[in-house]
Design a protein around this motif. Sequence first.
Motif, PDB file in Angstrom:
ATOM      1  N   UNK A  45       2.790  17.369 -11.678  1.00 18.35           N
ATOM      2  CA  UNK A  45       3.948  17.664 -10.836  1.00 18.35           C
ATOM      3  C   UNK A  45       3.616  17.937  -9.193  1.00 18.35           C
ATOM      4  N   UNK A  46       2.362  17.640  -8.872  1.00 20.79           N
ATOM      5  CA  UNK A  46       1.854  18.063  -7.477  1.00 20.79           C
ATOM      6  C   UNK A  46       1.432  19.379  -7.297  1.00 20.79           C
ATOM      7  N   UNK A  47       1.356  20.058  -8.236  1.00 27.03           N
ATOM      8  CA  UNK A  47       0.793  21.475  -7.869  1.00 27.03           C
ATOM      9  C   UNK A  47      -0.563  21.576  -8.543  1.00 27.03           C
ATOM     10  N   UNK A  48      -1.628  22.094  -7.347  1.00 28.47           N
ATOM     11  CA  UNK A  48      -3.008  22.304  -8.078  1.00 28.47           C
ATOM     12  C   UNK A  48      -3.241  23.709  -7.508  1.00 28.47           C
ATOM     13  N   UNK A  49      -3.301  24.689  -8.580  1.00 27.45           N
ATOM     14  CA  UNK A  49      -3.361  26.096  -8.313  1.00 27.45           C
ATOM     15  C   UNK A  49      -4.919  26.507  -7.735  1.00 27.45           C
ATOM     16  N   UNK A  50      -6.023  25.452  -8.075  1.00 23.74           N
ATOM     17  CA  UNK A  50      -7.182  25.847  -7.583  1.00 23.74           C
ATOM     18  C   UNK A  50      -7.678  25.388  -6.325  1.00 23.74           C
ATOM     19  N   UNK A  51      -6.866  24.499  -5.640  1.00 19.66           N
ATOM     20  CA  UNK A  51      -7.234  24.096  -4.349  1.00 19.66           C
ATOM     21  C   UNK A  51      -6.634  24.939  -3.376  1.00 19.66           C
ATOM     22  N   UNK A  52      -7.949  25.278  -2.298  1.00 24.74           N
ATOM     23  CA  UNK A  52      -7.515  26.240  -1.506  1.00 24.74           C
ATOM     24  C   UNK A  52      -6.291  25.831  -0.442  1.00 24.74           C
ATOM     25  N   UNK A  53      -5.439  26.798  -0.350  1.00 23.96           N
ATOM     26  CA  UNK A  53      -4.230  26.444   0.491  1.00 23.96           C
ATOM     27  C   UNK A  53      -4.641  26.534   1.949  1.00 23.96           C
ATOM     28  N   UNK A  54      -4.206  25.537   2.805  1.00 24.77           N
ATOM     29  CA  UNK A  54      -4.583  25.497   3.944  1.00 24.77           C
ATOM     30  C   UNK A  54      -3.386  25.349   5.010  1.00 24.77           C
ATOM     31  N   UNK A  55      -3.442  25.783   6.164  1.00 27.65           N
ATOM     32  CA  UNK A  55      -2.335  25.834   7.402  1.00 27.65           C
ATOM     33  C   UNK A  55      -1.863  24.405   7.541  1.00 27.65           C
ATOM     34  N   UNK A  56      -0.741  23.894   7.566  1.00 27.93           N
ATOM     35  CA  UNK A  56      -0.522  22.583   7.809  1.00 27.93           C
ATOM     36  C   UNK A  56       0.520  22.822   9.227  1.00 27.93           C
ATOM     37  N   UNK A  57       1.211  23.660   9.417  1.00 31.28           N
ATOM     38  CA  UNK A  57       1.830  23.644  10.814  1.00 31.28           C
ATOM     39  C   UNK A  57       2.461  25.220  11.086  1.00 31.28           C
ATOM     40  N   UNK A  58       2.599  25.327  12.309  1.00 26.38           N
ATOM     41  CA  UNK A  58       3.136  26.374  12.834  1.00 26.38           C
ATOM     42  C   UNK A  58       4.251  26.044  13.909  1.00 26.38           C
ATOM     43  N   UNK A  59       5.578  26.388  13.353  1.00 27.63           N
ATOM     44  CA  UNK A  59       6.930  25.984  14.067  1.00 27.63           C
ATOM     45  C   UNK A  59       7.581  27.349  14.782  1.00 27.63           C
ATOM     46  N   UNK A  60       7.965  27.060  15.961  1.00 23.67           N
ATOM     47  CA  UNK A  60       8.923  28.115  16.665  1.00 23.67           C
ATOM     48  C   UNK A  60       9.951  28.355  16.149  1.00 23.67           C
ATOM     49  N   UNK A  61      10.538  29.695  15.844  1.00 26.68           N
ATOM     50  CA  UNK A  61      11.894  29.780  15.493  1.00 26.68           C
ATOM     51  C   UNK A  61      12.601  30.479  16.297  1.00 26.68           C
ATOM     52  N   UNK A  62      13.988  30.345  16.131  1.00 26.55           N
ATOM     53  CA  UNK A  62      15.137  31.143  17.194  1.00 26.55           C
ATOM     54  C   UNK A  62      15.516  32.217  16.240  1.00 26.55           C
ATOM     55  N   UNK A  63      16.128  33.268  16.573  1.00 25.79           N
ATOM     56  CA  UNK A  63      16.493  34.337  16.055  1.00 25.79           C
ATOM     57  C   UNK A  63      17.989  34.734  16.367  1.00 25.79           C
TER      58      UNK A  63
END
Length: 494
Positions: free
Chosen positions: A127-145
């Motif tokens: 189902x697309x989840x590999x718990x052993x693969x190291x997670x890496x940063x994909x995107x940084x998105x500005x937010x408004x609050x």
Amino acid sequence: MRKIVYLLFLGIWAVIGPLHAQTVKSDSVFLKLQQAFMAKSVGLLEPVLSNDFSVGVYNSPIAKYMLQNIVSHFAVDSMKLKAVERVSGKNSVLFIVYPHGEPAITTRAWLNDSHKLLYVDLFDQLCGLNRYKVSTLQATIPIEVKDGSIYLIATINDSQKPLRFLFDTGADGMAMRKSLADSLGLRVAREQNTSVVGGNMQIQVSTGNTIHFDKFAVNNQSVAIFEHVREGTAGIIGINLAYQYIVKVDFDKMIMQLYSMGNYNEEDKGGTTLSIKNGKGILELPLNLKVGQKEVTGNFIFDTGAGYYVIGFGDFVKRNELLSSGFKPYFSSTTVSMGVSSPTFTGNFEKMTVGAIDLRNVPGTLKKYREGDERATIEDGSFGVKTISRFNFTINLAEKTIHLTPNQRFNTPIDFMLGDKMFSFNERGQLAVLVDITAEQLFKQGDVVLSINDIESETLKKDPARILKLQAMPSGSKLSFKVLRDGQVVTISA
């Protein structure tokens, strides 16, 4: 001598006995897995599934539907048990799966302390989840609050028009206003009934859309099309982002970061990690409340789209008789969800506890019961953005956790009542009137309160005890406010 040998034998049995029992219990999980695949029946696994059983990012009941699909469609010739062992302090079963016409796969099933099944690595990976693969940063998105709510700027498909979306973790997907969807040419794939707070409605759904955050694209997104969405927005982006990515929101830096699913190392070592359930496409966590004379516990949605500290839904309120518990509302209002409005009452909740976080004297809201509420909403309420925005948070559905770290707003005073008015410190640290229920309506939208009874707002922010002293003044006492309005300082007595 016999006595010593006998005692030693008992000591050895005390160690061996439980280990043997554990092996038998864990073996039974493997046998049930084997039987389920051979019979293509998930029902055979029911006795060994834990309450926290998951497949991919989902708990049950969604996880059970996914399990049924795997058992029914993943062809297996045979399976072989390799080992029953504890790994990193957890019970596990290592086994080999021999798929039909494919190479053998070695995988592991993970069990809780009662030897019930938590998850299987192979099922997650299918189902697309590999718990052993190291997670890496994909995107940084500005937010408004604004008022704690989180807004994202995005474009959709081939349109270059920037759209402002509310990030709403209380919604299981994207939504857009119909007039806008029509103008952008979104194709309707189907119609369906959906639940909103206060009722149900028929909606249209567009599928296969691509959402662009500058140069980063999120593909294959469904968009629910409503006649009405929140004013000032194109619609909402829901928890669907967290199905594909680990989502980290930093209110201090005003950014959202998306990490690939996998082995994620939480950077914020302080704070609190909460276990959540994601069995119905929304995030639930247990919440304890003291309302009036009653202390109650319920399953609440982690809901950045709810503009409250906490709100109890109608069926939960009725079931626990909270409106007759000694609860004294400050004021009444309405809550609106996708065009459906419901009466609400806001007052003081003496206590709100979630995990290790214990908040006192929180403005809480109770929704009045309406016929059919028990069918429209299964959850008991929403843990709202007024509370959430006091923390930087990470949603990690691979681990079914939310990590909360107090941010710069954490120690800012909670919204407070003085007489018939509710005051709030906004994101810029300015004091404003949030609610004025007096007939005179002396305050206007955009007013910034500079002082109350000659106590500067900055002093009130740093020393909340001063707020308590103002609240302790005798009923009917006059208050003097200095207010910045349209660039001019005016004095208001109330």
